[in-house]
Design a protein around this motif. Structure first.
Motif, PDB file in Angstrom:
ATOM      1  N   CYS A   1       0.866  -1.181   0.000  1.00 26.71           N
ATOM      2  CA  CYS A   1       0.000   0.000   0.000  1.00 26.71           C
ATOM      3  C   CYS A   1       0.903   1.231   0.000  1.00 26.71           C
TER       4      CYS A   1
ATOM      5  N   HIS B   1       0.449   3.981   1.001  1.00 24.92           N
ATOM      6  CA  HIS B   1       0.270   4.787   2.217  1.00 24.92           C
ATOM      7  C   HIS B   1       0.739   4.053   3.469  1.00 24.92           C
ATOM      8  N   CYS B   2       0.607   2.713   3.479  1.00 23.26           N
ATOM      9  CA  CYS B   2       0.831   1.951   4.723  1.00 23.26           C
ATOM     10  C   CYS B   2       1.998   0.983   4.643  1.00 23.26           C
TER      11      CYS B   2
ATOM     12  N   HIS C   1      -7.781  -0.398   0.335  1.00 21.15           N
ATOM     13  CA  HIS C   1      -7.224  -0.886   1.594  1.00 21.15           C
ATOM     14  C   HIS C   1      -8.281  -0.716   2.686  1.00 21.15           C
TER      15      HIS C   1
ATOM     16  N   CYS D   1      -5.961   2.016   5.556  1.00 25.27           N
ATOM     17  CA  CYS D   1      -6.132   3.460   5.398  1.00 25.27           C
ATOM     18  C   CYS D   1      -7.379   3.827   4.599  1.00 25.27           C
TER      19      CYS D   1
END
Ligand SMILES: [Zn+2]
Lengths: 89, 998
Positions: free
Chosen positions: A6, A8-9, A59, A63
């Protein structure tokens, strides 16, 4: 089980994501005349590629961001992942 | 009782701890460290079961995971488990096991008549015999098969054992603790890598436990023990015995089943029975070794015929002689190693070597010990029914086609070695395209597919020296990449005896005039003749041959039978083995308990349970709950002896006459904020949203892009840029994802944020003609009059000091309100409503009454919004804006969606006003029409109208608009009902909607 990066994660297991289909599909603009064929292509017609495929995943257990994943549908190899607004070169 | 076949000393068992156990009702003794198999063999028990098809007597063939025969039913601590391999089950005090697949007993087996009467079940038996006649299946075939066959009985009791799942990450996962696994683990661990080393057996060391080798001036076994001891002290290493890695999945995810308690009489408190590990490994070292393969000869399934490596393991690990007059039949040097072990323990073996002459250090040692060796000799057939009594042997010509004169020699076991087959299952599961290695007549892994490497015997390398060298190096290299550390490892000296080339010989020809069964697959009873039939009948692909004959399809997955099957096909087809190819290996490598797969997700843990903050009040007040997705909702509140029907009728009636309160916390709630919030709503819903004033709610319908209704609900404008959306309970998660999709991907320019607030608010619907009186008492400082809070109005109020949101919205069709407070005040709110509502005869109502109320009002819900209907079908076309564009609008122009006779919601009343119509019934014109009777529509929801005191249903009916007043039949073949009905308006009660505005 796939292992998806991901943007973001970081690396997360597939069970945190839900699949969202072909990421190359573009929704026709609002209030624009759209032919039957064009609309059908948007709503229904998918290529179902064997090989490299740019697809959407959300996700959901993380997030909650929709992301783009470049994956080989035959081997499951994931080449790259992108944020929703990132241009895919 | 003495253990007649246990040698005086030796083995790795604990002779100080004697254990008693029962097999087929008879008591025996063994030692701690035994398996059930070794303990039975120590007692001279060879007959353990019957084969699947012919019910031939079966003994032990292997000593571990490859065992095809010795599958038993296990009894432990009041529980029973089928499909247990006696060769893997460790002995514990009080163990009980029974043979399976034999009826009425292992010694006298009725099914074995199949064998004697030669009613042989040949290849394709299931295909051919059971295809016809179909009606025989349930009455004759199935009961017969169930009784006479099968591999045990699953317990029907609740499983008291606990199973756990564990998620783990590591740098290097190693499958198998033989020399390769140990060396790899050690080197990687020394570089600081996080290592998990898994061994399926109780003892670490793999082949080092039984081989006669020397590493760094120690015996192989001592070296292995030293390495394991050191690994166990390292914080970055996890070593797990009794742990089988059974599946290699995508992106280096491997699954391992750890037997935590199976070796104990009962599971320790707080311990699981098994633990399933989901391991995400950066690198995987497959060091799973190899399995000896059989040589095929006549009656090679007779108890007492076993792999020579198994005989050696029983002797060296368990101190058990599998026979006192062993015959070793080999095509390579491994058989000699077994013979040497027998000889060292005072037993005189005879070795038959199919090779004309072979010379090596091992063979020299055997010769020096005076072992009787016959070259160019083979076993033609085993003799003896329940146990090997002798063997017919003969010399064989160099081309392996001609047998010499048959001689018979006495023996009590035949130890077979047909060379070694690498265990490539995990590599193959990972996607590795295996390749055939000519020198060893077997497949080995090819190019790595994922981050996996296969070394040692699993890679077809049988030299210990080379295995250690490559494995130490691999461990160092793989870990160096990850940890950036590079510790020098001194590779120890290895002393091993060199072997000679094996003989590419695997099947003994039948002697003239003999028709011995020569088995390939011992568990599924597939003989050479079966494969011959399959090929004769035209099956070519190895996958088809497998399915037709069931070769390799038993629970052992053909661990010992695969290659011989391929050899046979290639021989008959005159192809090389790689051209035949092998069948696909699929997980699990060995059977895995269903309990372990399910883990803790049993009973109430099988899914999460969501409860509203008022749940305990409902419980205390006799609510009967129903599952609504993962929510538990009161279905009705039972009074006295009421049933569902009576209670829900009472509750609904009370709403129509007085006032009721319903817990609506479960409705999805989404908080929408931002300057573009109205624009988003305007695009998501079919109706117009740009002009909704602050303090007002509006009902909206949203579509999918294909024009199908996705969800409905009300959204309220709380303040200028703040909206509160409600969704149905079922669609809450989907609607949120839907909004996020459009905001993140389609219209990222919109400045809006959405977040779920379902759990932040507790909700109570207050409905009924007296609801305003109740509201006035609940909110004495607010003006809740029809003018102060009109229909679809919103205000904030003070509920005895608690901030509340008051919505004047109605699902029941009555004058109604919805009050929301923060979840923590939910039960306070509920109790206040009940307390203050007393004087208005308030009653709580559940989902059943809620349904009744909405059905007779013609309000649609999930049963109508079923993913197949458009707004028109639900009489919602008035909410579809003609002016603006919205999600799914373009699809509504599709010709099917604009057809004149399009399906539409209607009301349905039985002509007799008595018979309730089952939901799902079909509406038809003529109840006597021949099948298939043309269906005009279906009943989507049914209730007992409390307004008219008769049954009422909603239906989606073709051309519904023009069907009002028509007489049809509702047919439910499931409930065996045919009900004459009349079609009426779906708005059965208060069609003008006056009550909600009153
Ligand atoms: Zn994320």
């Amino acid at each position: 089980m796939l292992y998806i990066n991901c943007p973001h994660c970081g690396m997360r297991s597939q069970n945190e994501f839900s699949y969202g289909g072909d990421a190359s599909v573009k929704r026709p603009e609002l209030n624009k005349e759209v032919s039957d064929q064009e609309w059908d292509n948007f709503v229904y017609n998918r290529k179902s590629l064997r090989g490299k495929h740019l697809e959407l995943w959300q996700h959901i257990s993380g997030c909650r961001q929709w992301i783009k994943v470049e994956r080989d549908t035959a081997t499951h190899e994931i080449f790259r992942t992108f944020k929703a607004d990132e241009e895919v070169a | 009782m003495t253990q007649a076949f246990r040698i005086e000393n030796g083995g790795l068992i604990n002779r100080d701890k004697k254990l008693s156990f029962k097999f087929n009702g008879k008591t025996y003794f063994g030692y701690e460290g035994d398996t059930l198999a070794s303990a039975l063999l120590a007692n001279g028990v060879h007959l353990v079961g019957r084969s699947f098809k012919y019910h031939r007597p079966r003994g032990f063939f292997g000593a571990g995971v490859d065992e095809p025969y010795a599958v038993v039913q296990l009894y432990r601590n009041g529980e029973t488990e089928p499909n247990i391999k006696a060769t893997e089950q460790e002995l514990f005090e009080g163990l009980e096991a029974k043979s399976v697949n034999c009826w009425p007993s292992v010694n006298f087996d009725i099914g074995a008549i199949n064998n004697f009467l030669k009613i042989f079940l040949p290849a394709g038996f299931y295909y051919k015999t059971f295809m016809w006649p179909k009606s025989f299946w349930f009455r004759i075939y199935e009961p017969f098969i169930r009784k006479a066959a099968g591999l045990g009985v699953a317990s029907t009791k609740h499983d008291k054992e606990r199973y756990e799942h564990k998620y783990e990450y590591c740098d290097l996962l190693i499958a198998g603790s033989g020399p390769s696994g140990l060396a790899g683990a050690y080197a990687a661990a020394k570089n600081g890598a996080k290592v998990i080393l898994a061994e399926d057996k109780p003892r670490f060391g793999g082949s080092l436990l039984t081989s006669d080798v020397n590493i760094g001036n120690q015996s192989g076994k001592d070296w292995a023990e030293g390495i394991i001891a050191e690994l166990k002290t390292m914080p970055n290493v996890v070593v797990k015995n009794r742990s089988q890695i059974f599946g290699y999945y995508d992106h280096n995810m491997l699954v391992m089943s750890e037997k935590v308690s199976d070796h104990l009489p009962s599971t320790k408190k707080y311990h699981p029975n098994k633990r399933l590990w989901y391991i995400r490994a950066k690198e995987v070292l497959i060091s799973s070794g190899s399995i000896e393969r059989p040589i095929v000869f006549g009656n090679n399934d007779t108890p007492g015929v076993m792999l020579s490596s198994a005989a050696k393991e029983y002797l060296k690990v368990y101190g058990v002689l599998v026979g006192r007059k062993p015959l070793v039949f080999t095509n390579n040097d491994s058989g000699y190693e077994t013979a040497i072990e027998f000889k060292k323990n005072g037993v005189d073996p005879v070795v038959l070597d199919s090779r004309k002459n072979a010379e090596s250090e091992i063979i020299d040692e055997a010769k020096n010990l005076g072992i009787n060796i016959k070259n160019s000799y083979v076993v033609v057939a085993a003799q003896g029914y329940k146990k090997v009594k002798s063997a017919d042997i003969a010399s064989i010509s160099e081309d392996k086609k001609q047998l010499g004169k048959i001689e018979n020699i006495q023996c009590d076991c035949i130890c077979v070695s047909g060379f070694w087959t690498p265990t490539i299952h995990l590599a193959s599961q990972s996607g590795n395209k295996t390749k055939f290695k000519e020198e060893i007549d077997a497949f080995v892994p090819g190019q790595s597919k994922q981050n996996e490497i296969t070394l040692g015997a699993a890679n077809g390398v049988f030299s210990l020296e080379e295995t250690l060298k490559t494995s130490f190096t691999a461990g160092s290299e793989l870990s160096k990449k990850l940890t950036k550390k590079d510790n020098e490892i001194a590779i120890p000296n290895v002393v091993e005896k060199k072997s000679s080339q094996h003989d590419k010989f695997w099947c003994v020809p039948l002697p003239k005039g003999k028709n011995y069964k020569r088995f390939l697959d011992f568990q599924n009873d597939v003989a050479v003749s079966d494969v011959e039939i399959a090929l004769r009948e035209g099956y070519r692909s190895i996958e088809h041959v497998k399915r037709y004959t069931t070769l390799g399809m038993a629970t052992d997955q053909g661990k010992t039978s695969n290659l011989n099957g391929l050899q046979l096909v290639s021989e008959i087809e005159n192809k090389v083995v790689p051209a035949v190819g092998h069948t696909t290996f699929r997980p699990p490598y060995t059977p895995v308990s269903i309990g372990a797969i399910v883990g803790r997700e049993v009973g109430k843990h099988s899914k999460p349970t969501r409860k509203s903050p008022m749940h305990s009040w409902h419980e205390k007040n006799n609510a009967v709950f129903v599952d609504a997705g993962v929510w538990l909702r009161p279905r009705y509140y039972k009074r006295g002896n009421e049933n569902l029907f009576e209670a829900s009728k009472r509750e609904a009636k009370n709403v129509r006459t007085n006032v009721g309160v319903c817990d609506v916390t479960t409705l999805g709630k989404i908080d929408i904020k931002g300057p573009d919030a109205a624009v988003l709503l305007n695009r998501v819903y079919t109706n117009a949203w740009l002009k909704l004033p602050v303090g007002k709610a509006r009902y909206g319908v949203m579509l999918r892009e294909d024009g199908i209704v996705m969800d409905d609900g009300t959204t309220t404008r709380i303040s200028e840029n703040h909206y509160h959306m409600t969704t149905t309970t079922a669609q809450a998660a989907n609607v949120l994802s839907h909004l996020e999709y459009y905001l993140q991907l389609v219209w990222p320019e919109l400045n809006v944020n959405v977040v779920s607030t379902t759990e932040q608010w507790a909700g109570a619907a207050i409905a009924g003609p007296k609801s305003r009186h109740l509201l006035q008492k609940l909110f004495p400082n607010s003006d809740v009059s029809n003018e102060g809070l009109p229909f679809m109005g919103y205000m904030e109020g003070d509920l005895f000091g608690v901030k509340a949101r008051i919505f004047r919205i109605s699902f029941s069709g009555e004058l109604a309100y919805e009050v929301n407070v923060e979840s923590d005040y939910g039960s306070f709110m509920w109790e206040k409503i009940m307390e203050v509502g007393g004087e208005f005869n308030i009653q709580p109502y559940g989902t059943e009454a809620l349904s009744t109320l909405r059905i007779e009002m013609g309000h649609v819900a999930g049963s109508e919004l079923d993913g197949r209907t458009i707004p028109f079908d639900n009489a919602l076309e008035g909410l579809v804006s003609k002016k603006k564009d919205f999600i799914g609008k373009r699809s509504l122009q599709r010709s099917a969606f604009t057809a004149e006779d399009r399906q539409r919601i209607v009301g349905v009343v039985p002509l007799d006003k008595q018979t309730s119509i089952p939901e799902g019934s079909h509406l038809v014109k003529d109840d006597k029409a021949p099948l298939p009777n043309p269906k005009l529509g279906h009943i989507s929801a049914s209730c007992w109208s409390v307004e008219y005191d008769n049954p009422f249903s909603l239906a989606i009916l073709k051309d519904g608009k023009n069907m009002i007043g028509q007489k049809l039949f509702a047919m439910s073949p499931l409930k065996n009902k045919v009900i004459p009905v009349e079609i009426v308006s779906s708005h059965y009660v208060d069609p003008k909607g006056e009550r909600v505005r009153s």
